[in-house]
Design a protein around this motif. Structure first.
Motif, PDB file in Angstrom:
ATOM      1  N   ARG A  98      11.908  -8.880  -2.035  1.00  0.00           N
ATOM      2  CA  ARG A  98      10.504  -9.092  -1.689  1.00  0.00           C
ATOM      3  C   ARG A  98       9.572  -8.643  -2.816  1.00  0.00           C
ATOM      4  N   GLY A  99       8.533  -9.447  -3.042  1.00  0.00           N
ATOM      5  CA  GLY A  99       7.507  -9.119  -4.017  1.00  0.00           C
ATOM      6  C   GLY A  99       6.150  -9.090  -3.350  1.00  0.00           C
ATOM      7  N   VAL A 100       5.207  -8.422  -4.003  1.00  0.00           N
ATOM      8  CA  VAL A 100       3.849  -8.346  -3.474  1.00  0.00           C
ATOM      9  C   VAL A 100       2.871  -8.476  -4.629  1.00  0.00           C
ATOM     10  N   GLY A 101       1.795  -9.213  -4.393  1.00  0.00           N
ATOM     11  CA  GLY A 101       0.724  -9.357  -5.366  1.00  0.00           C
ATOM     12  C   GLY A 101      -0.503  -8.637  -4.862  1.00  0.00           C
ATOM     13  N   LEU A 102      -1.228  -7.982  -5.772  1.00  0.00           N
ATOM     14  CA  LEU A 102      -2.351  -7.151  -5.357  1.00  0.00           C
ATOM     15  C   LEU A 102      -3.430  -7.133  -6.431  1.00  0.00           C
ATOM     16  N   THR A 103      -4.658  -7.306  -6.005  1.00  0.00           N
ATOM     17  CA  THR A 103      -5.804  -7.077  -6.890  1.00  0.00           C
ATOM     18  C   THR A 103      -6.403  -5.748  -6.477  1.00  0.00           C
ATOM     19  N   THR A 104      -6.380  -4.783  -7.395  1.00  0.00           N
ATOM     20  CA  THR A 104      -6.874  -3.438  -7.092  1.00  0.00           C
ATOM     21  C   THR A 104      -7.178  -2.692  -8.374  1.00  0.00           C
ATOM     22  N   ASP A 105      -8.092  -1.764  -8.300  1.00  0.00           N
ATOM     23  CA  ASP A 105      -8.341  -0.848  -9.405  1.00  0.00           C
ATOM     24  C   ASP A 105      -7.804   0.538  -9.083  1.00  0.00           C
ATOM     25  N   ALA A 106      -7.236   0.692  -7.894  1.00  0.00           N
ATOM     26  CA  ALA A 106      -6.672   1.981  -7.485  1.00  0.00           C
ATOM     27  C   ALA A 106      -5.354   2.228  -8.203  1.00  0.00           C
ATOM     28  N   SER A 107      -5.061   3.483  -8.469  1.00  0.00           N
ATOM     29  CA  SER A 107      -3.778   3.834  -9.080  1.00  0.00           C
ATOM     30  C   SER A 107      -2.729   4.031  -7.993  1.00  0.00           C
ATOM     31  N   GLY A 108      -1.471   3.966  -8.394  1.00  0.00           N
ATOM     32  CA  GLY A 108      -0.378   4.211  -7.461  1.00  0.00           C
ATOM     33  C   GLY A 108       0.054   3.016  -6.644  1.00  0.00           C
ATOM     34  N   ALA A 109      -0.424   1.836  -6.994  1.00  0.00           N
ATOM     35  CA  ALA A 109      -0.079   0.645  -6.214  1.00  0.00           C
ATOM     36  C   ALA A 109       1.414   0.351  -6.261  1.00  0.00           C
ATOM     37  N   ASP A 110       2.053   0.644  -7.386  1.00  0.00           N
ATOM     38  CA  ASP A 110       3.484   0.360  -7.490  1.00  0.00           C
ATOM     39  C   ASP A 110       4.284   1.251  -6.541  1.00  0.00           C
ATOM     40  N   ASP A 111       4.012   2.542  -6.510  1.00  0.00           N
ATOM     41  CA  ASP A 111       4.726   3.432  -5.581  1.00  0.00           C
ATOM     42  C   ASP A 111       4.462   3.035  -4.133  1.00  0.00           C
ATOM     43  N   TYR A 112       3.236   2.641  -3.851  1.00  0.00           N
ATOM     44  CA  TYR A 112       2.854   2.199  -2.503  1.00  0.00           C
ATOM     45  C   TYR A 112       3.699   0.987  -2.111  1.00  0.00           C
ATOM     46  N   ALA A 113       3.824   0.035  -3.037  1.00  0.00           N
ATOM     47  CA  ALA A 113       4.607  -1.177  -2.767  1.00  0.00           C
ATOM     48  C   ALA A 113       6.083  -0.855  -2.584  1.00  0.00           C
ATOM     49  N   TYR A 114       6.629  -0.001  -3.439  1.00  0.00           N
ATOM     50  CA  TYR A 114       8.045   0.353  -3.336  1.00  0.00           C
ATOM     51  C   TYR A 114       8.339   1.037  -2.011  1.00  0.00           C
ATOM     52  N   SER A 115       7.441   1.922  -1.577  1.00  0.00           N
ATOM     53  CA  SER A 115       7.670   2.633  -0.309  1.00  0.00           C
ATOM     54  C   SER A 115       7.571   1.691   0.885  1.00  0.00           C
ATOM     55  N   ALA A 116       6.915   0.537   0.700  1.00  0.00           N
ATOM     56  CA  ALA A 116       6.824  -0.466   1.766  1.00  0.00           C
ATOM     57  C   ALA A 116       7.978  -1.462   1.706  1.00  0.00           C
ATOM     58  N   GLY A 117       8.939  -1.240   0.800  1.00  0.00           N
ATOM     59  CA  GLY A 117      10.135  -2.073   0.749  1.00  0.00           C
ATOM     60  C   GLY A 117      10.086  -3.222  -0.236  1.00  0.00           C
ATOM     61  N   PHE A 118       9.076  -3.277  -1.089  1.00  0.00           N
ATOM     62  CA  PHE A 118       8.982  -4.342  -2.086  1.00  0.00           C
ATOM     63  C   PHE A 118       9.696  -3.906  -3.359  1.00  0.00           C
ATOM     64  N   SER A 119      10.400  -4.838  -3.982  1.00  0.00           N
ATOM     65  CA  SER A 119      11.100  -4.500  -5.224  1.00  0.00           C
ATOM     66  C   SER A 119      10.258  -4.817  -6.453  1.00  0.00           C
ATOM     67  N   LEU A 120       9.195  -5.605  -6.276  1.00  0.00           N
ATOM     68  CA  LEU A 120       8.373  -6.033  -7.405  1.00  0.00           C
ATOM     69  C   LEU A 120       6.914  -6.117  -6.972  1.00  0.00           C
ATOM     70  N   ILE A 121       6.020  -5.637  -7.834  1.00  0.00           N
ATOM     71  CA  ILE A 121       4.587  -5.796  -7.596  1.00  0.00           C
ATOM     72  C   ILE A 121       3.977  -6.501  -8.798  1.00  0.00           C
ATOM     73  N   VAL A 122       3.122  -7.451  -8.524  1.00  0.00           N
ATOM     74  CA  VAL A 122       2.329  -8.149  -9.530  1.00  0.00           C
ATOM     75  C   VAL A 122       0.889  -7.751  -9.251  1.00  0.00           C
ATOM     76  N   TYR A 123       0.165  -7.324 -10.294  1.00  0.00           N
ATOM     77  CA  TYR A 123      -1.187  -6.826 -10.019  1.00  0.00           C
ATOM     78  C   TYR A 123      -2.194  -7.307 -11.056  1.00  0.00           C
ATOM     79  N   VAL A 124      -3.436  -7.291 -10.603  1.00  0.00           N
ATOM     80  CA  VAL A 124      -4.593  -7.534 -11.451  1.00  0.00           C
ATOM     81  C   VAL A 124      -5.557  -6.383 -11.199  1.00  0.00           C
ATOM     82  N   HIS A 125      -5.952  -5.711 -12.267  1.00  0.00           N
ATOM     83  CA  HIS A 125      -7.005  -4.701 -12.167  1.00  0.00           C
ATOM     84  C   HIS A 125      -8.315  -5.401 -12.489  1.00  0.00           C
TER      85      HIS A 125
END
Length: 193
Positions: A98-125
């Motif tokens: 599972r992957g997740v895409g996120l637009t955020t300026d907050a830090s820690g989005a990768d750890d948040y995604a991993y703890s929710a069971g996602f193996s990959l996060i794609v982001y835009v700050h």
């Protein structure tokens, strides 16, 4: 630097623990239970250590305590921002899970995604314009093909592929002058190979 100056065996062992703690934070290997179990990082322990270190100076303790509170407030604000942005996430499937895409300026989005069971996060700050892909350290994700695709289709941007093949960035706090990508979150997700 400190390792060369420390000679007491207890200090060496403590420095080794600190180094491992920082390494795990840098590679997203912490979990919540581990963070709570490492009690020396909790505010009460930090306050007590500062009080002892500064010869039980109450004013120094107050200054340090006020700074800890301000830091906690900043961290909590980040958590609220991340939670709000998380509600607008885009979930997708990859060959690695599972992957997740996120637009955020907050830090820690990768750890948040991993703890929710996602193996990959794609982001835009949105403020900085940074874009990237981050995968869990224990995953089988290999972003080499995505890197090749992006360097060909997005040549104005400077994409960096980490040697682990699990981190692919166009801009970061350590490389703020890098030419940034203008691809949208949806385009970044579609670029996964």
């Amino acid at each position: 630097y400190l390792r060369d100056r420390v000679t007491d065996p207890l200090d060496i062992a403590a420095l080794d623990l600190l180094t491992e703690w920082v390494r795990k934070g840098d590679t997203s290997e912490h979990n919540h239970a581990e963070m709570v179990a490492h009690g020396s990082w909790l505010p009460a322990e930090q306050l007590h250590a500062s009080y002892v270190r500064h010869d039980k100076d109450s004013l120094a303790l107050y200054g340090f305590g006020a700074e800890l509170c301000e830091n906690a407030l900043l961290r909590d604000r980040n958590e609220v921002e991340l939670g709000n942005d998380w509600k607008k996430r885009v979930e997708f499937e990859t060959s690695w899970g599972r992957g997740v895409g996120l637009t955020t300026d907050a830090s820690g989005a990768d750890d948040y995604a991993y703890s929710a069971g996602f193996s990959l996060i794609v982001y835009v700050h949105s403020q900085s314009g940074y874009r990237g892909y981050r995968a869990t350290p224990n995953s089988t994700v290999d972003l080499t093909a995505t890197y090749a695709f992006l360097t060909e289709t997005d040549p104005a941007a400077s994409w960096f592929l980490h040697h682990s093949k699990k981190l692919l960035l166009a801009g970061s706090d350590v490389a703020p002058e890098t030419p940034l990508s203008q691809l949208s979150l949806d385009q970044l997700i579609k670029a996964i190979r």
